[in-house]
Design a protein around this motif. Structure first.
Motif, PDB file in Angstrom:
ATOM      1  N   ALA A  82       0.536   3.987  -2.929  1.00 53.85           N
ATOM      2  CA  ALA A  82       0.098   5.267  -2.837  1.00 53.85           C
ATOM      3  C   ALA A  82       1.281   6.251  -3.312  1.00 53.85           C
ATOM      4  O   ALA A  82       0.790   7.217  -3.967  1.00 53.85           O
ATOM      5  N   HIS A  83       2.326   5.887  -2.932  1.00 55.92           N
ATOM      6  CA  HIS A  83       3.481   6.785  -3.510  1.00 55.92           C
ATOM      7  C   HIS A  83       3.712   6.937  -5.014  1.00 55.92           C
ATOM      8  O   HIS A  83       3.713   8.052  -5.556  1.00 55.92           O
ATOM      9  N   ASP A 108      -3.720  -1.476  -5.856  1.00 55.03           N
ATOM     10  CA  ASP A 108      -3.272  -2.337  -4.668  1.00 55.03           C
ATOM     11  C   ASP A 108      -4.137  -3.547  -4.464  1.00 55.03           C
ATOM     12  O   ASP A 108      -5.408  -3.533  -4.457  1.00 55.03           O
ATOM     13  N   LEU A 137       2.036   8.910   5.409  1.00 52.27           N
ATOM     14  CA  LEU A 137       0.935   8.416   4.811  1.00 52.27           C
ATOM     15  C   LEU A 137      -0.155   8.571   5.820  1.00 52.27           C
ATOM     16  O   LEU A 137      -1.519   8.954   5.419  1.00 52.27           O
ATOM     17  N   ASP A 186      -8.394   0.126  -4.920  1.00 53.08           N
ATOM     18  CA  ASP A 186      -8.047  -0.452  -3.814  1.00 53.08           C
ATOM     19  C   ASP A 186      -8.833  -1.876  -3.710  1.00 53.08           C
ATOM     20  O   ASP A 186      -9.908  -2.064  -3.339  1.00 53.08           O
ATOM     21  N   THR A 213       0.731  -1.169  -0.113  1.00 51.32           N
ATOM     22  CA  THR A 213       0.075  -0.114   0.115  1.00 51.32           C
ATOM     23  C   THR A 213       0.792   1.259  -0.084  1.00 51.32           C
ATOM     24  O   THR A 213       0.539   2.203  -0.782  1.00 51.32           O
ATOM     25  N   SER A 214       1.995   1.156   0.721  1.00 51.15           N
ATOM     26  CA  SER A 214       2.970   2.301   0.532  1.00 51.15           C
ATOM     27  C   SER A 214       3.283   2.802  -0.665  1.00 51.15           C
ATOM     28  O   SER A 214       3.567   3.853  -1.199  1.00 51.15           O
ATOM     29  N   THR A 239      -5.540   6.200   2.843  1.00 56.04           N
ATOM     30  CA  THR A 239      -4.538   6.931   2.672  1.00 56.04           C
ATOM     31  C   THR A 239      -4.692   8.180   1.552  1.00 56.04           C
ATOM     32  O   THR A 239      -4.423   9.618   1.473  1.00 56.04           O
ATOM     33  N   LEU A 240      -5.589   7.789   0.311  1.00 54.57           N
ATOM     34  CA  LEU A 240      -5.706   8.875  -0.719  1.00 54.57           C
ATOM     35  C   LEU A 240      -7.228   9.314  -0.863  1.00 54.57           C
ATOM     36  O   LEU A 240      -7.349  10.158  -1.608  1.00 54.57           O
ATOM     37  N   LEU A 250      -5.453   1.715   1.260  1.00 49.90           N
ATOM     38  CA  LEU A 250      -5.000   2.718   0.114  1.00 49.90           C
ATOM     39  C   LEU A 250      -6.141   3.855   0.144  1.00 49.90           C
ATOM     40  O   LEU A 250      -5.926   5.049  -0.113  1.00 49.90           O
ATOM     41  N   LYS A 285      -1.794  11.796   4.885  1.00 49.77           N
ATOM     42  CA  LYS A 285      -2.249  11.683   3.595  1.00 49.77           C
ATOM     43  C   LYS A 285      -1.329  12.620   2.858  1.00 49.77           C
ATOM     44  O   LYS A 285      -1.757  12.867   1.655  1.00 49.77           O
ATOM     45  N   ALA A 330      -6.487   5.481  -8.460  1.00 48.76           N
ATOM     46  CA  ALA A 330      -6.173   4.390  -7.282  1.00 48.76           C
ATOM     47  C   ALA A 330      -7.180   3.479  -7.288  1.00 48.76           C
ATOM     48  O   ALA A 330      -8.382   3.815  -6.782  1.00 48.76           O
TER      49      ALA A 330
END
Length: 251
Positions: free
Chosen positions: A19-20, A119, A215, A36, A15-16, A46-47, A43, A218, A34
């Motif tokens: 997200a990046h 993800d 994260l 999920d 997930t990291s 985070t987003l 995810l 966010k 994105a």
């Protein structure tokens, strides 16, 4: 361009990394989606706004014969999200025809978004099949430990099978080494063995609380740089991957 981030083992940084990659692609001026596919919804959290995600079209709707779901706005103007819901777990018990439905919807969304990042859940199933069959690229993050390396064999076998029978456009997997301790001899040895066997991108990513902190806020770690060295590693690695995937910088 559609990229899947996958590993059967949890806690390796899927997930990291997803997200990046989404953040970095958006910073380059790309419209990003994105997706999920992990019911834990990290995810999504985070987003996007988790509260609003409860009322939005979920990623499980990709497996429906209806029109493709409508993504919700993310925390960045150029990032949209198909959030995870508990209903995702039931998709792996569905029919193969539902995977083909999801593939069709993802490819249709690929005409709207410059970059789609998926993800996945840490398991083989219909979600992974659909993701790999729709993607051009697979990225496998893992920690440099022997049991973690041994565990990717079934994932790679699945990817090879899908590339042979469903998606000839799927490129060989790219590996990312995460949470490495440069001072640990075993980590260094395992990282070297990985580089001899697979296509491993550099730099290797060190274990750092700075990533989790960013994260949680966010943001990508390079926008919340409590550790400038770690921030630089993540930025360089994401650029390496996006450049390799042919993602254009519109900024």
């Amino acid at each position: 361009m559609i990229v899947t981030v996958a590993n059967h083992k949890g806690g390796v940084g899927k997930t990291s990394l997803a997200a990046h990659l989404a953040f970095r692609a958006a910073e380059r001026g790309n419209k990003v989606l994105a997706v999920d596919f992990d019911a834990q919804g990290n995810l999504t959290g985070t987003l996007a706004d988790r509260g609003k995600a409860l009322k939005a079209d979920g990623a499980e709707r990709l497996f429906s014969a209806d029109a493709e779901p409508v993504p919700m706005p993310g925390v960045d103007p150029l990032i949209h999200v198909l959030p995870a819901t508990a209903a995702l777990n039931a998709t792996d018990r569905g029919q193969l025809s539902q995977a083909f439905t999801a593939i069709g919807h993802l490819k249709a969304l690929g005409k709207v978004y410059g970059v789609i990042v998926i993800d996945t859940a840490p398991a083989i199933g219909l979600r992974l099949t659909a993701a790999l069959a729709a993607s051009q690229h697979l990225v496998v993050p893992l920690q440099p430990e022997s049991y973690a390396v041994d565990g990717v064999a079934s994932l790679l076998a699945e990817a090879v099978s899908i590339s042979e029978h469903m998606n000839p456009g799927l490129a060989p997997a790219e590996f990312v080494i995460n949470a490495i301790n440069p001072r640990a001899r075993q980590h260094a040895t395992t990282a070297k063995r990985l580089a001899q066997q697979f296509k491993v991108r550099t730099p290797h990513l060190r274990r750092a609380i700075a990533v989790a902190d960013a994260l949680a806020a966010k943001k990508p770690v390079w926008r919340n740089p409590s550790n400038s060295a770690v921030a630089n590693e993540w930025a360089v690695l994401c650029d390496e991957l996006l450049d390799a995937f042919g993602v254009v910088d519109w900024t």
